[in-house]
Design a protein around this motif. Structure first.
Motif, PDB file in Angstrom:
ATOM      1  N   VAL A 391     -27.075  10.973  42.667  1.00 46.73           N
ATOM      2  CA  VAL A 391     -25.804  10.231  42.698  1.00 46.73           C
ATOM      3  C   VAL A 391     -24.827  10.804  41.672  1.00 46.73           C
ATOM      4  CG1 VAL A 391     -24.744   7.996  42.254  1.00 46.73           C
ATOM      5  CG2 VAL A 391     -26.822   8.130  43.618  1.00 46.73           C
ATOM      6  N   CYS A 392     -25.289  11.071  40.469  1.00 43.77           N
ATOM      7  CA  CYS A 392     -24.416  11.648  39.438  1.00 43.77           C
ATOM      8  C   CYS A 392     -23.921  13.034  39.845  1.00 43.77           C
ATOM      9  CB  CYS A 392     -25.159  11.728  38.101  1.00 43.77           C
ATOM     10  SG  CYS A 392     -25.558  10.111  37.391  1.00 43.77           S
ATOM     11  N   GLU A 393     -24.826  13.805  40.463  1.00 43.61           N
ATOM     12  CA  GLU A 393     -24.434  15.145  40.895  1.00 43.61           C
ATOM     13  C   GLU A 393     -23.380  15.080  42.004  1.00 43.61           C
ATOM     14  OE1 GLU A 393     -26.498  19.056  43.018  1.00 43.61           O
ATOM     15  OE2 GLU A 393     -27.747  17.455  42.166  1.00 43.61           O
ATOM     16  N   GLY A 394     -23.560  14.176  42.959  1.00 47.90           N
ATOM     17  CA  GLY A 394     -22.584  14.054  44.036  1.00 47.90           C
ATOM     18  C   GLY A 394     -21.213  13.617  43.526  1.00 47.90           C
ATOM     19  N   ALA A 395     -21.175  12.719  42.544  1.00 52.06           N
ATOM     20  CA  ALA A 395     -19.892  12.291  41.992  1.00 52.06           C
ATOM     21  C   ALA A 395     -19.232  13.399  41.185  1.00 52.06           C
ATOM     22  CB  ALA A 395     -20.088  11.057  41.127  1.00 52.06           C
ATOM     23  N   ALA A 396     -20.040  14.161  40.423  1.00 46.99           N
ATOM     24  CA  ALA A 396     -19.478  15.220  39.588  1.00 46.99           C
ATOM     25  C   ALA A 396     -18.902  16.356  40.419  1.00 46.99           C
ATOM     26  CB  ALA A 396     -20.544  15.756  38.629  1.00 46.99           C
ATOM     27  N   ASN A 397     -19.403  16.572  41.637  1.00 47.55           N
ATOM     28  CA  ASN A 397     -18.924  17.664  42.490  1.00 47.55           C
ATOM     29  C   ASN A 397     -17.746  17.245  43.367  1.00 47.55           C
ATOM     30  OD1 ASN A 397     -20.774  19.590  41.587  1.00 47.55           O
ATOM     31  ND2 ASN A 397     -22.359  18.860  42.991  1.00 47.55           N
ATOM     32  N   THR A 398     -17.145  16.103  43.096  1.00 45.18           N
ATOM     33  CA  THR A 398     -15.935  15.686  43.810  1.00 45.18           C
ATOM     34  C   THR A 398     -14.719  16.155  43.022  1.00 45.18           C
ATOM     35  OG1 THR A 398     -17.123  13.731  44.608  1.00 45.18           O
ATOM     36  CG2 THR A 398     -14.713  13.705  44.793  1.00 45.18           C
ATOM     37  N   SER A 399     -13.738  16.689  43.706  1.00 42.36           N
ATOM     38  CA  SER A 399     -12.639  17.393  43.044  1.00 42.36           C
ATOM     39  C   SER A 399     -11.832  16.494  42.105  1.00 42.36           C
ATOM     40  CB  SER A 399     -11.704  18.003  44.099  1.00 42.36           C
ATOM     41  OG  SER A 399     -11.190  16.994  44.959  1.00 42.36           O
ATOM     42  N   VAL A 401     -12.705  13.753  40.542  1.00 43.65           N
ATOM     43  CA  VAL A 401     -13.484  13.037  39.529  1.00 43.65           C
ATOM     44  C   VAL A 401     -13.471  13.829  38.232  1.00 43.65           C
ATOM     45  CG1 VAL A 401     -15.776  12.184  38.909  1.00 43.65           C
ATOM     46  CG2 VAL A 401     -14.919  11.916  41.243  1.00 43.65           C
ATOM     47  N   LEU A 402     -13.183  13.135  37.116  1.00 43.43           N
ATOM     48  CA  LEU A 402     -13.155  13.792  35.818  1.00 43.43           C
ATOM     49  C   LEU A 402     -14.576  14.095  35.342  1.00 43.43           C
ATOM     50  CD1 LEU A 402     -10.455  11.609  33.973  1.00 43.43           C
ATOM     51  CD2 LEU A 402     -10.142  13.760  35.203  1.00 43.43           C
ATOM     52  N   GLN A 403     -14.714  15.230  34.651  1.00 45.03           N
ATOM     53  CA  GLN A 403     -16.012  15.610  34.094  1.00 45.03           C
ATOM     54  C   GLN A 403     -16.243  14.993  32.724  1.00 45.03           C
ATOM     55  OE1 GLN A 403     -18.127  17.247  36.047  1.00 45.03           O
ATOM     56  NE2 GLN A 403     -16.507  17.185  37.601  1.00 45.03           N
ATOM     57  N   SER A 404     -15.166  14.539  32.097  1.00 40.96           N
ATOM     58  CA  SER A 404     -15.304  13.869  30.797  1.00 40.96           C
ATOM     59  C   SER A 404     -14.338  12.689  30.777  1.00 40.96           C
ATOM     60  CB  SER A 404     -14.962  14.825  29.659  1.00 40.96           C
ATOM     61  OG  SER A 404     -15.036  14.171  28.411  1.00 40.96           O
ATOM     62  N   PRO A 405     -14.872  11.487  30.727  1.00 41.22           N
ATOM     63  CA  PRO A 405     -16.293  11.099  30.697  1.00 41.22           C
ATOM     64  C   PRO A 405     -17.020  11.461  32.000  1.00 41.22           C
ATOM     65  CG  PRO A 405     -14.825   9.281  30.094  1.00 41.22           C
ATOM     66  CD  PRO A 405     -13.977  10.322  30.687  1.00 41.22           C
ATOM     67  N   ALA A 406     -18.289  11.803  31.847  1.00 39.76           N
ATOM     68  CA  ALA A 406     -19.074  12.232  32.998  1.00 39.76           C
ATOM     69  C   ALA A 406     -19.444  11.028  33.867  1.00 39.76           C
ATOM     70  CB  ALA A 406     -20.340  12.940  32.516  1.00 39.76           C
ATOM     71  N   PRO A 407     -19.635  11.255  35.175  1.00 35.69           N
ATOM     72  CA  PRO A 407     -20.069  10.159  36.063  1.00 35.69           C
ATOM     73  C   PRO A 407     -21.462   9.649  35.659  1.00 35.69           C
ATOM     74  CG  PRO A 407     -19.218  12.015  37.332  1.00 35.69           C
ATOM     75  CD  PRO A 407     -19.365  12.497  35.924  1.00 35.69           C
ATOM     76  N   LYS A 408     -21.686   8.366  35.879  1.00 42.35           N
ATOM     77  CA  LYS A 408     -22.958   7.745  35.568  1.00 42.35           C
ATOM     78  C   LYS A 408     -23.422   6.907  36.742  1.00 42.35           C
ATOM     79  CE  LYS A 408     -22.411   7.432  30.553  1.00 42.35           C
ATOM     80  NZ  LYS A 408     -22.414   6.528  29.358  1.00 42.35           N
ATOM     81  N   ARG A 424     -20.451   5.050  38.658  1.00 44.35           N
ATOM     82  CA  ARG A 424     -19.211   4.855  37.925  1.00 44.35           C
ATOM     83  C   ARG A 424     -18.642   6.215  37.560  1.00 44.35           C
ATOM     84  NH1 ARG A 424     -21.044   0.000  33.693  1.00 44.35           N
ATOM     85  NH2 ARG A 424     -21.670  -1.507  35.304  1.00 44.35           N
ATOM     86  N   PHE A 425     -17.374   6.413  37.904  1.00 40.51           N
ATOM     87  CA  PHE A 425     -16.725   7.708  37.621  1.00 40.51           C
ATOM     88  C   PHE A 425     -15.253   7.437  37.291  1.00 40.51           C
ATOM     89  CE2 PHE A 425     -16.741   6.859  42.142  1.00 40.51           C
ATOM     90  CZ  PHE A 425     -15.419   7.053  42.515  1.00 40.51           C
ATOM     91  N   TRP A 426     -14.629   8.443  36.667  1.00 42.73           N
ATOM     92  CA  TRP A 426     -13.258   8.321  36.182  1.00 42.73           C
ATOM     93  C   TRP A 426     -12.335   9.261  36.958  1.00 42.73           C
ATOM     94  CZ3 TRP A 426     -11.544   5.129  32.106  1.00 42.73           C
ATOM     95  CH2 TRP A 426     -12.549   4.428  31.443  1.00 42.73           C
ATOM     96  N   ILE A 427     -11.094   8.780  37.170  1.00 44.23           N
ATOM     97  CA  ILE A 427     -10.039   9.610  37.759  1.00 44.23           C
ATOM     98  C   ILE A 427      -8.784   9.415  36.909  1.00 44.23           C
ATOM     99  CG2 ILE A 427     -10.960   9.497  40.116  1.00 44.23           C
ATOM    100  CD1 ILE A 427      -8.842   7.377  40.716  1.00 44.23           C
ATOM    101  N   ASN A 428      -7.854  10.357  36.995  1.00 43.79           N
ATOM    102  CA  ASN A 428      -6.594  10.237  36.239  1.00 43.79           C
ATOM    103  C   ASN A 428      -5.366  10.321  37.141  1.00 43.79           C
ATOM    104  OD1 ASN A 428      -6.673  12.895  36.956  1.00 43.79           O
ATOM    105  ND2 ASN A 428      -6.442  13.721  34.888  1.00 43.79           N
ATOM    106  N   ASN A 436      -9.950   6.694  48.863  1.00 46.12           N
ATOM    107  CA  ASN A 436     -10.255   8.012  49.414  1.00 46.12           C
ATOM    108  C   ASN A 436     -11.200   8.798  48.507  1.00 46.12           C
ATOM    109  OD1 ASN A 436      -8.386   8.317  47.408  1.00 46.12           O
ATOM    110  ND2 ASN A 436      -6.849   9.343  48.650  1.00 46.12           N
ATOM    111  N   VAL A 437     -10.996   8.735  47.183  1.00 43.21           N
ATOM    112  CA  VAL A 437     -11.910   9.455  46.301  1.00 43.21           C
ATOM    113  C   VAL A 437     -13.280   8.780  46.288  1.00 43.21           C
ATOM    114  CG1 VAL A 437     -11.227   8.177  44.221  1.00 43.21           C
ATOM    115  CG2 VAL A 437     -12.102  10.498  44.007  1.00 43.21           C
ATOM    116  N   SER A 438     -13.350   7.461  46.434  1.00 43.95           N
ATOM    117  CA  SER A 438     -14.645   6.790  46.540  1.00 43.95           C
ATOM    118  C   SER A 438     -15.379   7.240  47.793  1.00 43.95           C
ATOM    119  CB  SER A 438     -14.446   5.276  46.564  1.00 43.95           C
ATOM    120  OG  SER A 438     -13.803   4.837  45.388  1.00 43.95           O
TER     121      SER A 438
END
Length: 481
Positions: A391-399, A401-408, A424-428, A436-438
């Motif tokens: 799950v963390c890997e799939g969220a991190a490989n989305t364009s 989604v921010l890498q910092s903070p990292a998805p959890k 849980r993941f972050w966007i800016n 759409n990003v979800s």
């Protein structure tokens, strides 16, 4: 000059004469019959037309069929035709020369006069040649009435072309007809009489009279001051919006305040220019204010709320907000409503009062970093630690989604049917959408679950049959069968 004509039947008749272009124009002034004791005199403004109306045949024989009158008329017609023909012949080469000179000017100036100068060449030539013909006739002591009329009309045409070029399309035609009317009256020498007659009709008011001339003057004065106020407001708003160190909300507040102040000043200048006392409007303004206070409470509330929003900067243009199930980007803030554009392209006009009194979620109030949460389920037979890593890997490989903070990914609950996980993941960039990003994150997780054989359980219900219980089955035939 002014003289007194011979009395008729004991009545004194005054004659007023004015010398204009070598021609003497006279009008009679007779006493008011109602003022037998030396009252105010009543002016006959159209005395110039009395001879024509009283004896048209005699006037025609004396002024038209007379050769001494006909030859000067023919001379004037020939001069007018010569001026028109000469202007038409010289207009094309002069227009080409003018266009060439305009092309040498700076681009900022040439852009404004490029379409104006060619349109003014022909009427300017006609006005010039007719004016020279008028001067020539006056210097020779000849009658130049027709040439003067043609010169006035040509000058009016030139003025119409010059003035209406810089005015909006809605104002050009009424202004053009007004200028034509004044030019025709002036050309025939009856402008002063017509203005005096129109100024004396209409109901009186304190210190003046509401006449057609007053109405035209009021419209022209108001149009002039409002045009100046609009022009200044446009220029100043452009300067205000270009200020680099001022918040967008304060720019909007300053620009709106400038616009309202300029238009209020234009209204005061219009009243002062028309001679209307401003002190007399105090009582009327108070009554209107009380009526507006009761009848326009919502509008006033929205106006005050708009000022508050622009002052405290809680909501600014380009903010991403959510209010009353409306999620979108604030396009603009006004004194009555805020324009919010949603992800489906709809523009919602939300009253400012709702933004003050209702709960508003500002996704980008302090910054645009937003955390998004989404739940998913896995079976109990799943390698739970592997599922969390996938799950963390799939969220991190989305364009997006921010890498910092990292998805959890957190294990939330051991449910009756499956294990509940939450990513849980972050966007800016919340203005680009959250759903759409979800969806992209969940699709990436789905692909990785499929690769590693992890199933997402379906909801099911178990039916328990205890020992000793029976199931009764009945076959029923429908009425149609």
């Amino acid at each position: 000059m002014q003289g007194e004509a011979a009395p008729s039947d004991g009545e004194t008749v005054l004659k007023e004469c004015v010398l204009r272009d070598g021609i003497e124009y006279c009008r009679t002034v007779s006493p008011d019959p109602a003022a037998s004791d030396g009252g105010t005199a009543q002016t006959d403004y159209f005395a110039w037309a009395r001879p024509v109306l009283d004896d048209p045949v005699g006037w025609a024989q004396q002024n038209i069929l007379n050769l001494d009158v006909l030859l000067p008329v023919l001379y004037q017609i020939g001069a007018v035709l010569a001026a028109v023909l000469l202007g038409a012949l010289l207009a094309p080469p002069i227009r080409r020369q003018a266009s060439g000179l305009v092309g040498r000017l700076p681009k900022s100036i040439a852009r404004n006069v490029n379409d104006t100068v060619p349109r003014l060449v022909r009427p300017a030539l006609w006005a010039l040649f007719l004016y020279l013909a008028t001067v020539l006739f006056v210097s020779l002591g000849l009658d130049g009435t027709l040439v003067r009329i043609a010169s006035s009309l040509a000058l009016a045409w030139l003025l119409i072309r010059l003035v209406t070029t810089f005015l909006p399309d809605a104002v050009r035609k009424p202004l053009a007809w007004t200028i034509w009317g004044f030019a025709i009256l002036y050309a025939f020498g009856v402008l002063d009489e017509t203005i005096a007659w129109l100024s004396n009709i209409g109901p009186p008011y304190a210190g003046g009279r509401i006449s057609p001339i007053f109405i035209v003057q009021a419209i022209a004065t108001a149009a002039f001051f409002l045009f100046i106020a609009h022009w200044l407001a446009t220029r100043l708003k452009t300067r205000v919006h270009a200020l680099p160190r001022v918040e967008p909300s304060l720019r909007i507040l300053m620009s709106n305040a400038l616009q309202i102040g300029l238009f209020f000043g234009a209204a005061l200048l219009t009243l002062a220019g028309l001679g209307i006392p401003l002190s007399g409007l105090a009582v009327l303004g108070g009554a209107i204010g009380v009526g507006l206070g009761f009848g326009m409470q919502q509008i006033v509330a929205n106006f005050i709320s708009g000022v508050i929003l622009l002052t405290d900067r809680s909501i600014k243009p380009n903010d991403v907000i959510e209010v009353d199930e409306t999620y979108g980007v604030v396009k603009s803030l006004g004194l009555r409503y805020a324009s919010v554009i949603t992800r489906d392209g709809k523009e919602h006009l939300i009253p400012n009062e709702m933004l003050i009194t209702d709960k508003v979620v500002n996704w980008s109030y302090s910054n645009k970093d937003v955390r998004v949460k989404r739940r998913l389920r896995v079976e109990y037979e799943t390698d739970l630690r592997l599922a969390v890593d996938l799950v963390c890997e799939g969220a991190a490989n989305t364009s997006r989604v921010l890498q910092s903070p990292a998805p959890k990914c957190l294990v939330m609950e051991f449910g009756d049917e499956a294990i509940e996980l939450e990513v849980r993941f972050w966007i800016n960039d919340p203005e680009n959408g959250v759903s759409n990003v979800s969806s992209e994150v969940l699709l990436n997780v789905w692909d990785r679950f499929k690769e590693h054989g992890i199933d997402i359980p379906l909801r099911h219900e178990d039916v328990l049959i205890t020992p000793g219980s029976t199931i009764k089955v009945e076959l029923a035939r429908s009425s149609e069968e």
